[in-house]
Design an enzyme around this catalytic site. Structure first.
Site, PDB file in Angstrom:
ATOM      1  N   ARG A  38      37.621 -19.146  44.901  1.00  0.00           N
ATOM      2  CA  ARG A  38      36.541 -18.590  45.725  1.00  0.00           C
ATOM      3  C   ARG A  38      36.964 -17.294  46.418  1.00  0.00           C
ATOM      4  NH1 ARG A  38      35.366 -20.350  51.428  1.00  0.00           N
ATOM      5  NH2 ARG A  38      37.507 -21.071  51.277  1.00  0.00           N
ATOM      6  N   LYS A 198      41.366 -44.887  50.237  1.00  0.00           N
ATOM      7  CA  LYS A 198      42.754 -44.799  50.745  1.00  0.00           C
ATOM      8  C   LYS A 198      42.883 -43.639  51.752  1.00  0.00           C
ATOM      9  CE  LYS A 198      44.297 -41.098  48.402  1.00  0.00           C
ATOM     10  NZ  LYS A 198      44.775 -39.890  49.069  1.00  0.00           N
ATOM     11  N   SER A 261      50.861 -35.987  53.568  1.00  0.00           N
ATOM     12  CA  SER A 261      49.468 -36.425  53.532  1.00  0.00           C
ATOM     13  C   SER A 261      48.594 -35.648  54.519  1.00  0.00           C
ATOM     14  CB  SER A 261      49.382 -37.920  53.855  1.00  0.00           C
ATOM     15  OG  SER A 261      48.043 -38.257  54.098  1.00  0.00           O
TER      16      SER A 261
HETATM   17  N1  NAI Z   1      46.666 -31.833  47.720  1.00  0.00           N
HETATM   18  C1  NAI Z   1      46.990 -32.927  47.027  1.00  0.00           C
HETATM   19  O1  NAI Z   1      48.158 -33.307  46.937  1.00  0.00           O
HETATM   20  C2  NAI Z   1      45.936 -33.703  46.341  1.00  0.00           C
HETATM   21  C3  NAI Z   1      44.602 -33.418  46.526  1.00  0.00           C
HETATM   22  N2  NAI Z   1      43.666 -34.141  45.867  1.00  0.00           N
HETATM   23  C4  NAI Z   1      42.257 -33.841  46.014  1.00  0.00           C
HETATM   24  O2  NAI Z   1      42.002 -32.531  45.551  1.00  0.00           O
HETATM   25  C5  NAI Z   1      40.840 -32.012  46.189  1.00  0.00           C
HETATM   26  C6  NAI Z   1      41.151 -30.602  46.677  1.00  0.00           C
HETATM   27  O3  NAI Z   1      42.078 -30.740  47.730  1.00  0.00           O
HETATM   28  P1  NAI Z   1      43.281 -29.731  48.022  1.00  0.00           P
HETATM   29  O4  NAI Z   1      43.578 -28.867  46.887  1.00  0.00           O
HETATM   30  O5  NAI Z   1      44.374 -30.576  48.577  1.00  0.00           O
HETATM   31  O6  NAI Z   1      42.644 -28.848  49.140  1.00  0.00           O
HETATM   32  P2  NAI Z   1      43.416 -27.998  50.207  1.00  0.00           P
HETATM   33  O7  NAI Z   1      43.208 -28.680  51.498  1.00  0.00           O
HETATM   34  O8  NAI Z   1      44.790 -27.678  49.748  1.00  0.00           O
HETATM   35  O9  NAI Z   1      42.623 -26.637  50.126  1.00  0.00           O
HETATM   36  C7  NAI Z   1      41.362 -26.461  50.656  1.00  0.00           C
HETATM   37  C8  NAI Z   1      40.451 -26.028  49.545  1.00  0.00           C
HETATM   38  O10 NAI Z   1      39.145 -26.002  50.074  1.00  0.00           O
HETATM   39  C9  NAI Z   1      38.544 -24.778  49.760  1.00  0.00           C
HETATM   40  N3  NAI Z   1      37.611 -24.456  50.799  1.00  0.00           N
HETATM   41  C10 NAI Z   1      37.831 -24.431  52.131  1.00  0.00           C
HETATM   42  N4  NAI Z   1      36.684 -24.088  52.772  1.00  0.00           N
HETATM   43  C11 NAI Z   1      35.733 -23.916  51.813  1.00  0.00           C
HETATM   44  C12 NAI Z   1      34.353 -23.595  51.844  1.00  0.00           C
HETATM   45  N5  NAI Z   1      33.718 -23.357  52.964  1.00  0.00           N
HETATM   46  N6  NAI Z   1      33.698 -23.510  50.663  1.00  0.00           N
HETATM   47  C13 NAI Z   1      34.333 -23.769  49.496  1.00  0.00           C
HETATM   48  N7  NAI Z   1      35.644 -24.097  49.410  1.00  0.00           N
HETATM   49  C14 NAI Z   1      36.323 -24.173  50.570  1.00  0.00           C
HETATM   50  C15 NAI Z   1      39.690 -23.794  49.697  1.00  0.00           C
HETATM   51  O11 NAI Z   1      39.342 -22.657  48.960  1.00  0.00           O
HETATM   52  C16 NAI Z   1      40.722 -24.657  48.994  1.00  0.00           C
HETATM   53  O12 NAI Z   1      40.449 -24.675  47.610  1.00  0.00           O
HETATM   54  C17 NAI Z   1      40.484 -33.005  47.324  1.00  0.00           C
HETATM   55  O13 NAI Z   1      39.459 -33.834  46.897  1.00  0.00           O
HETATM   56  C18 NAI Z   1      41.773 -33.832  47.454  1.00  0.00           C
HETATM   57  O14 NAI Z   1      41.522 -35.140  47.900  1.00  0.00           O
HETATM   58  C19 NAI Z   1      43.994 -35.169  45.024  1.00  0.00           C
HETATM   59  C20 NAI Z   1      45.303 -35.488  44.829  1.00  0.00           C
HETATM   60  C21 NAI Z   1      46.378 -34.793  45.453  1.00  0.00           C
HETATM   61  O1  13P Z   2      45.418 -38.168  47.364  1.00  0.00           O
HETATM   62  C1  13P Z   2      46.400 -37.567  47.683  1.00  0.00           C
HETATM   63  C2  13P Z   2      47.713 -37.919  47.100  1.00  0.00           C
HETATM   64  O2  13P Z   2      47.613 -38.918  46.112  1.00  0.00           O
HETATM   65  C3  13P Z   2      46.286 -36.480  48.685  1.00  0.00           C
HETATM   66  O3  13P Z   2      45.673 -36.898  49.878  1.00  0.00           O
HETATM   67  P1  13P Z   2      46.539 -36.848  51.190  1.00  0.00           P
HETATM   68  O4  13P Z   2      47.126 -35.482  51.283  1.00  0.00           O
HETATM   69  O5  13P Z   2      45.696 -37.168  52.357  1.00  0.00           O
HETATM   70  O6  13P Z   2      47.631 -37.887  51.010  1.00  0.00           O
END
Ligand code: NAI
Ligand code: 13P
Length: 335
Positions: A38, A198, A261
């Site tokens: 974005r 979770k 987390s």
């Molecule tokens: N970070 C991790 O280790 C893991 C994350 N996930 C999942 O992945 C998905 C993405 O999470 P993350 O990459 O961790 O996010 P993040 O918290 O690292 O990054 C925030 C994201 O949100 C976007 N964002 C923020 N404000 C915004 C807005 N107003 N409009 C559109 N986009 C906006 C940013 O551009 C960025 O892509 C979530 O559903 C999370 O649960 C799943 C497994 C592991």
């Molecule tokens: O789902 C995730 C890791 O499996 C990421 O979520 P959290 O960063 O809250 O742990």
């Protein structure tokens, strides 16, 4: 030539998880990644320096394999798979330019551990309804895996959850590399709902930790949480599933105990006295559990499952009840 060669994968999202998934995919010799982000400054930086300046900035992003796009419509052109990796609250906005035509014939993979707020539906259901894509054309990436540890190449495991999606096995191969092992599992809803719930438990763990509760209490809360999630998921989608396996229990454990987390960190701030607004402003990352708490509570009006930990988190985050008081009451219900 193996199917892994020349596979085109569009990745939607510019956060930590999108960046980590791209790193994993780039371990395959001939994949082509079409990446939509974005933020224009991030796009410019990645094109010039091959690192994401905002998330996991140490990860090297190979320009030979990755092309960055400003428009989702360009990113998905010719893609075999489309991975969704934006937080659930921003999915609708992020995909607003895409129509059924753009997604036709492509496999949709949700890496999102959240639900569409307000509509209270899973990402795969939303995709299926909005774009007319059968659930057997979608799968989800789950399992206990933090982006930060992928960046450090620490051994990790992923589960590709699907409802008999023939591509899940192939996609698991794409996600397997020296430091990641991925396997397919035939349980789309179970895996997706566990991943959503979770996050709520991680908030509860963070809140109690912030209040000064210790490991003894958390171990009991996590044990009760397994039963709570199990009850809820069984009410929604009754079937036999081994909830002690890593896609379920493992996902809960990593989020409940890890320093990485997001949800636990957010909860911890609430436990230490931050308001919801202040905690959101402090965190650059998104805690999915905040939105999921409201969705699950609203869904539960129809299901009436006993979900005391989720209810406690809801009362703190949405009813502005004092965390210390709410946890005193929850304490009496756990064993
Ligand atoms: N970070 C991790 O280790 C893991 C994350 N996930 C999942 O992945 C998905 C993405 O999470 P993350 O990459 O961790 O996010 P993040 O918290 O690292 O990054 C925030 C994201 O949100 C976007 N964002 C923020 N404000 C915004 C807005 N107003 N409009 C559109 N986009 C906006 C940013 O551009 C960025 O892509 C979530 O559903 C999370 O649960 C799943 C497994 C592991
Ligand atoms: O789902 C995730 C890791 O499996 C990421 O979520 P959290 O960063 O809250 O742990």
């Amino acid at each position: 030539m193996s199917f892994l060669n020349n596979t085109k994968i569009a990745v939607i999202g510019g956060g930590s998880w999108a960046t980590a998934l791209i790193k994993i995919l780039c371990e395959q010799p001939y994949v082509q990644i079409r990446w939509w982000l974005r933020n224009q400054d991030d796009i410019n930086h990645i094109r010039k320096f091959h690192h994401n300046p905002s998330y996991l900035s140490d990860v090297n992003l190979s320009p030979k394999k990755i092309k960055v796009f400003e428009k989702t419509t360009d990113a998905v052109k010719g893609a075999d798979y489309i991975i969704l990796a934006v937080p659930a609250a921003f999915v609708q906005e992020s995909l607003q330019d895409l129509t059924e035509k753009h997604l036709k014939g492509k496999r949709i993979v949700s890496a999102i551990k959240g639900m569409i707020p307000d509509q209270n539906i899973l990402i795969t259901d939303w995709i299926s309804e909005k774009y007319g894509i059968g659930l057997n054309e979608t799968c989800v990436i789950a399992g206990p895996c933090h982006a930060e540890e992928v960046a450090l190449e620490k051994q990790s495991y992923l589960t590709i959850g699907s409802a008999e999606c023939p591509a899940a096995e192939d996609f698991a191969k794409l996600m397997t590399c020296r430091y990641v092992t991925a396997h397919a599992l035939d349980d789309l809803y179970g895996v997706e709902y566990f991943a959503v719930m979770k996050n709520i438990i991680a908030l509860a763990c963070g809140i109690t930790h912030g209040l000064g509760y210790g490991d003894n209490f958390q171990a009991v809360m996590v044990s009760n949480a397994m039963q709570e999630i199990g009850r809820f998921v069984t009410a929604l989608d009754p079937r036999t599933r081994d909830i002690s396996s890593s896609a379920y229990l493992g996902d809960l454990l990593v989020t409940a105990y890890s320093q990485f987390s997001r949800n636990r960190l957010f909860g911890n701030m609430i436990g230490r006295g931050y308001s919801v607004k202040a905690a959101q402003l402090e965190m650059k990352m998104i805690a999915e559990g905040f939105y999921a708490t409201k969705s699950i509570m609203e869904m539960n009006k129809s299901f009436n499952v006993n979900i005391p930990i989720t209810t406690a988190v809801y009362n703190i985050l949405y009813e502005e009840q004092a965390p210390a008081h709410v946890m005193e009451e929850l304490k009496k219900l756990l064993k």
